[in-house]
Every structure is written in structure tokens, then in C-alpha cells.
Design a protein around this motif. Structure first.
Motif, short mmCIF file in Angstrom:
data_model
loop_
_atom_site.label_atom_id
_atom_site.label_comp_id
_atom_site.label_asym_id
_atom_site.label_seq_id
_atom_site.Cartn_x
_atom_site.Cartn_y
_atom_site.Cartn_z
N VAL A 190 0.95 -1.33 0.04
CA VAL A 190 0.07 0.08 -0.14
C VAL A 190 1.11 1.22 -0.18
CG1 VAL A 190 -1.85 1.25 1.47
CG2 VAL A 190 -1.79 -1.34 1.20
N ALA A 191 0.66 2.20 -0.99
CA ALA A 191 1.33 3.43 -0.89
C ALA A 191 0.76 4.37 -1.99
CB ALA A 191 2.67 3.04 -1.46
N ASP A 192 0.80 5.81 -1.79
CA ASP A 192 0.47 6.69 -2.76
C ASP A 192 -1.13 6.55 -3.10
OD1 ASP A 192 2.82 7.72 -2.53
OD2 ASP A 192 3.87 6.77 -4.30
N GLY A 193 -2.07 6.10 -2.18
CA GLY A 193 -3.40 5.92 -2.37
C GLY A 193 -3.85 4.59 -3.11
N VAL A 194 -2.84 3.88 -3.45
CA VAL A 194 -3.01 2.81 -4.35
C VAL A 194 -2.67 1.16 -3.49
CG1 VAL A 194 -3.32 3.54 -6.49
CG2 VAL A 194 -1.17 2.37 -5.66
N VAL A 195 -3.32 0.42 -3.76
CA VAL A 195 -2.73 -1.10 -3.24
C VAL A 195 -2.28 -1.71 -4.67
CG1 VAL A 195 -5.10 -2.17 -3.56
CG2 VAL A 195 -2.96 -3.33 -2.10
N THR A 196 -1.09 -2.25 -4.48
CA THR A 196 -0.43 -2.97 -5.73
C THR A 196 -0.17 -4.51 -5.17
OG1 THR A 196 0.80 -1.00 -6.36
CG2 THR A 196 1.51 -3.02 -7.06
N VAL A 197 -0.55 -5.23 -6.32
CA VAL A 197 -0.74 -7.03 -6.04
C VAL A 197 0.22 -7.36 -7.27
CG1 VAL A 197 -2.24 -8.89 -6.00
CG2 VAL A 197 -3.06 -6.71 -5.26
N ARG A 198 1.06 -8.17 -6.53
CA ARG A 198 1.84 -9.35 -7.57
C ARG A 198 1.43 -10.59 -7.01
NH1 ARG A 198 6.72 -9.88 -7.71
NH2 ARG A 198 7.33 -9.24 -5.47
N CYS A 199 1.25 -11.44 -8.10
CA CYS A 199 0.71 -12.62 -7.93
C CYS A 199 0.87 -13.52 -8.92
CB CYS A 199 -1.03 -12.61 -7.78
SG CYS A 199 -1.77 -11.97 -9.01
N SER A 200 0.56 -15.06 -8.89
CA SER A 200 0.59 -15.85 -9.97
C SER A 200 -0.65 -15.64 -10.82
CB SER A 200 0.31 -17.30 -9.34
OG SER A 200 -1.02 -17.37 -8.57
N PRO A 201 -0.58 -16.08 -12.26
CA PRO A 201 -1.38 -15.66 -13.11
C PRO A 201 -2.91 -15.89 -12.86
CG PRO A 201 0.23 -16.94 -14.09
CD PRO A 201 0.46 -17.15 -12.70
N ALA A 202 -3.71 -14.77 -12.87
CA ALA A 202 -5.13 -14.52 -12.59
C ALA A 202 -5.94 -13.96 -13.47
CB ALA A 202 -5.10 -13.76 -11.36
N VAL A 203 -7.12 -14.37 -13.38
CA VAL A 203 -8.07 -13.55 -14.42
C VAL A 203 -8.96 -12.22 -13.62
CG1 VAL A 203 -8.45 -15.53 -15.53
CG2 VAL A 203 -9.91 -15.24 -13.76
N THR A 220 -6.41 -11.64 -18.49
CA THR A 220 -5.89 -12.93 -18.68
C THR A 220 -4.38 -13.02 -18.38
OG1 THR A 220 -7.26 -13.10 -20.90
CG2 THR A 220 -5.43 -14.80 -20.45
N ASP A 221 -4.14 -14.08 -17.62
CA ASP A 221 -2.77 -14.03 -16.97
C ASP A 221 -2.11 -12.64 -16.36
OD1 ASP A 221 -2.63 -16.71 -17.90
OD2 ASP A 221 -1.72 -16.03 -19.81
N LEU A 222 -3.19 -11.92 -15.66
CA LEU A 222 -2.62 -11.03 -14.50
C LEU A 222 -1.51 -11.23 -13.70
CD1 LEU A 222 -6.18 -9.41 -13.74
CD2 LEU A 222 -4.59 -8.50 -15.49
N THR A 223 -0.72 -10.61 -13.60
CA THR A 223 0.36 -10.86 -12.46
C THR A 223 0.74 -9.88 -11.64
OG1 THR A 223 2.15 -10.65 -14.10
CG2 THR A 223 1.17 -12.68 -13.83
N GLU A 224 0.51 -8.60 -12.09
CA GLU A 224 0.48 -7.20 -11.40
C GLU A 224 -0.56 -6.37 -11.86
OE1 GLU A 224 3.91 -4.12 -10.31
OE2 GLU A 224 4.28 -6.03 -11.21
N CYS A 225 -1.00 -5.60 -10.78
CA CYS A 225 -2.05 -4.39 -11.03
C CYS A 225 -1.95 -3.60 -9.68
CB CYS A 225 -3.47 -4.83 -11.43
SG CYS A 225 -4.08 -5.93 -9.83
N SER A 226 -2.84 -2.50 -9.85
CA SER A 226 -2.89 -1.66 -8.84
C SER A 226 -4.34 -1.03 -8.64
CB SER A 226 -1.97 -0.19 -8.90
OG SER A 226 -0.59 -0.53 -8.99
N LEU A 227 -4.80 -0.87 -7.50
CA LEU A 227 -6.29 -0.42 -7.33
C LEU A 227 -6.30 0.59 -6.23
CD1 LEU A 227 -6.06 -4.05 -7.04
CD2 LEU A 227 -8.26 -3.54 -7.91
N PRO A 228 -7.24 1.59 -6.92
CA PRO A 228 -7.16 2.74 -5.71
C PRO A 228 -8.04 2.30 -4.48
CG PRO A 228 -8.81 2.80 -7.59
CD PRO A 228 -8.08 1.76 -7.83
N LEU A 229 -7.30 3.24 -3.74
CA LEU A 229 -8.03 2.79 -2.10
C LEU A 229 -9.09 3.92 -1.64
CD1 LEU A 229 -4.55 2.04 -0.63
CD2 LEU A 229 -6.50 0.54 -0.54
N ASP A 230 -9.35 4.92 -2.54
CA ASP A 230 -10.14 6.22 -2.05
C ASP A 230 -11.35 5.77 -1.36
OD1 ASP A 230 -8.08 7.97 -3.03
OD2 ASP A 230 -9.38 8.47 -4.69
#
Length: 286
Positions: A190-203, A220-230
């Protein structure tokens, strides 16, 4: 790899706390525990309370001891205490609130899923929104009967320096773990208003929590993404990762407290995972 064997602590079985210490080795360890039972819940005659780290000489319940009282005694004896399969037990919010010695709620139970009562996140979210500081774990509840799902269908991944049972127990109590039925979480920060996720391949990666609605990333095959926390500011959130096979992984609740006008580059929230643990990395990779 650690395994917790929690036999039913009931009179008909001799109130067993099964000693599994002889099975431990350099690459494998066990946590001694039991599933405790005592009266009663709103819908049923007996509580189901999972414990690990229970002393081998833990005394059976007295005739007038209730489930919450038994759980308090187990916690005082050093055990990690979990509220087992709330959905399958038809626990109410009042039931759950009375189990005040629980560290954690069993949010997924693979055996109970056979009855379509495996998921207990709704009750967990109600408790969290009412101020109860609880973590969340998954379990296979393996009974190894022919009609049951296979063992190791759900588990917790514990962050600890060693396989020493005391180190694992301390991490469980501190909330340093995530739960899964398949996906792996390599890092959640968690930093700068987002949560960042690194994971095995996901949908799908979801951010849900203390308000209705969600932040969602699909692909498809998501392995990293960031989502806002607001939308979760001042409450809590949690991450769910889903893979192509339908397996899911869940973080523990991440508690967020709004702060005034953060400077650029600084965290815009104080955040905790587990009771009293402040940090900006929720799941740390190897």
C-alpha cells in the motif's frame, strides 16, 4: 511445510489433543491443536472452535463452560483461536461477537463448500465494520471420507523466518499470512493511494471491504496490478485474487486511517494487517 491436525475435542473421542511432534523434520512441521466444542449457538447445540498451539494437557470443558468461555481459556493457554465455518454453523452476528477470544474467522471451508456454505466473508465483513479486529483464514477441514473434497483444498500461507512451530504461531497471531485455494500472492503493498498486487497468473483481482462496491481488474494471465483505495479511506479493505480454474486467494483485512493532505510520494494512509501491526507491505515476497 506445516500442518495443523485438529481432532474433535469431544468426550466420545477422549478429548484428544493429538501429539504430532514426532512427525516433524527439517522440511516439515506440525502445529498441535484441536477443534473445541461447547454449548451453544443460536442455531445449534455446540460451537466449533479451531485452535493451534494448544497445550497437550489442555483440560476438557466443564459441564457449565460455554463456547466463548472455552475459547478464552484456550487463548489464555497460548493458542491461536479461529471461528470455524460460520456459514455452515449458521452463526449470527451476535454469536460471532460473543466469541471475543477469536483471533481469526474461517472465511472459507472446503468441506462446508460441499453444502454451498463454504464462504463466510459476509459475516466477517459485518464484524469488521462493527469494529472487531479479526484476521481471516481458509481451511480444508479434511475428514478424508469418500464423499469429501480432497485434502489440501484450502490453506494459509504463513510469513515466517523458519518452520519452528513457535515462529509460525506468532505469525498467525500477528496476521502475517494469506489464505488460498490455488493462487499465490507474491507481494501486496500500500502506497500513494493505491494497493499494488503481484500474484500468480489470475483472471480477476478485486479490492473490497468496509463499504458496498468494489474495485476490479480483469484480464488474462494478470500478474501485477494496482487498485485505488479512495472508497475505503477510514475503513478497511481486502484483496481477492481469482485464477482461471476458479481458485481464490485472500489477504487479511488492511485497515486504513485517513490522514490530512499527504505530501507527494508519501503513503496517504496508515494501514495495518492483523491486530496492531503497522506496515506498508501486506504480503512480502520471498
Amino acid at each position: 511445510m506445516p500442518v495443523g491436525l485438529t481432532d474433535h475435542f469431544r468426550a466420545e473421542y477422549g478429548f484428544p489433543v493429538t501429539d504430532t511432534r514426532s512427525l516433524r523434520s527439517d522440511g516439515f512441521t506440525t502445529l498441535v491443536g484441536a477443534e473445541l466444542h461447547a454449548p451453544r449457538t443460536e442455531a445449534g447445540p455446540s460451537w466449533h472452535i479451531v485452535t493451534v498451539g494448544l497445550p497437550l494437557d489442555f483440560k476438557p470443558p466443564t459441564d457449565d463452560e460455554t463456547g466463548p468461555e472455552l475459547a478464552r481459556r484456550a487463548r489464555a493457554a497460548g493458542a491461536f483461536v479461529g471461528m470455524a465455518h460460520p456459514s455452515a454453523s449458521l452463526l449470527t452476528a451476535d454469536d460471532a461477537a460473543s466469541l471475543d477470544a477469536a483471533h481469526s474467522v474461517e472465511v472459507y471451508n472446503a468441506l462446508a463448500d460441499r453444502e454451498n456454505r463454504g464462504d463466510s466473508w459476509h459475516l466477517t465483513d459485518v464484524l469488521l465494520n462493527r469494529g472487531h479486529r479479526l484476521t481471516a483464514y481458509a481451511a480444508d477441514d479434511a475428514h478424508l471420507q469418500p464423499q469429501d473434497p480432497p485434502p489440501c483444498a484450502a490453506w494459509v500461507q504463513v510469513r515466517a523466518e523458519t518452520l519452528d512451530p513457535e515462529a509460525l504461531l506468532a505469525s498467525l497471531k500477528a496476521g502475517y499470512f494469506y489464505s488460498s485455494t490455488g493462487p499465490e500472492l507474491y507481494d501486496v503493498s500500500v502506497a500513494d493511494g493505491v494497493v499494488t498486487v503481484r500474484c500468480s497468473p489470475a483472471v480477476k483481482v478485486l479490492l473490497t471491504g468496509g463499504v458496498p462496491g468494489a474495485q476490479v481488474v480483469q484480464g488474462t494471465d494478470l500478474t501485477e496490478c494496482s487498485l485505488p483505495l479512495d472508497m475505503f479511506r477510514g475503513r478497511y479493505c481486502r484483496v481477492t485474487v481469482e485464477d482461471a480454474a476458479g481458485g481464490r486467494a485472500w489477504t487479511n483485512p488492511i485497515h486504513l486511517s485517513a490522514v490530512a493532505e499527504p505530501e507527494a510520494g508519501q503513503d496517504d494512509a496508515e494501514h495495518e494487517q492483523g491486530p496492531g501491526a503497522d506496515h506498508d507491505r501486506v504480503v512480502a515476497g520471498e
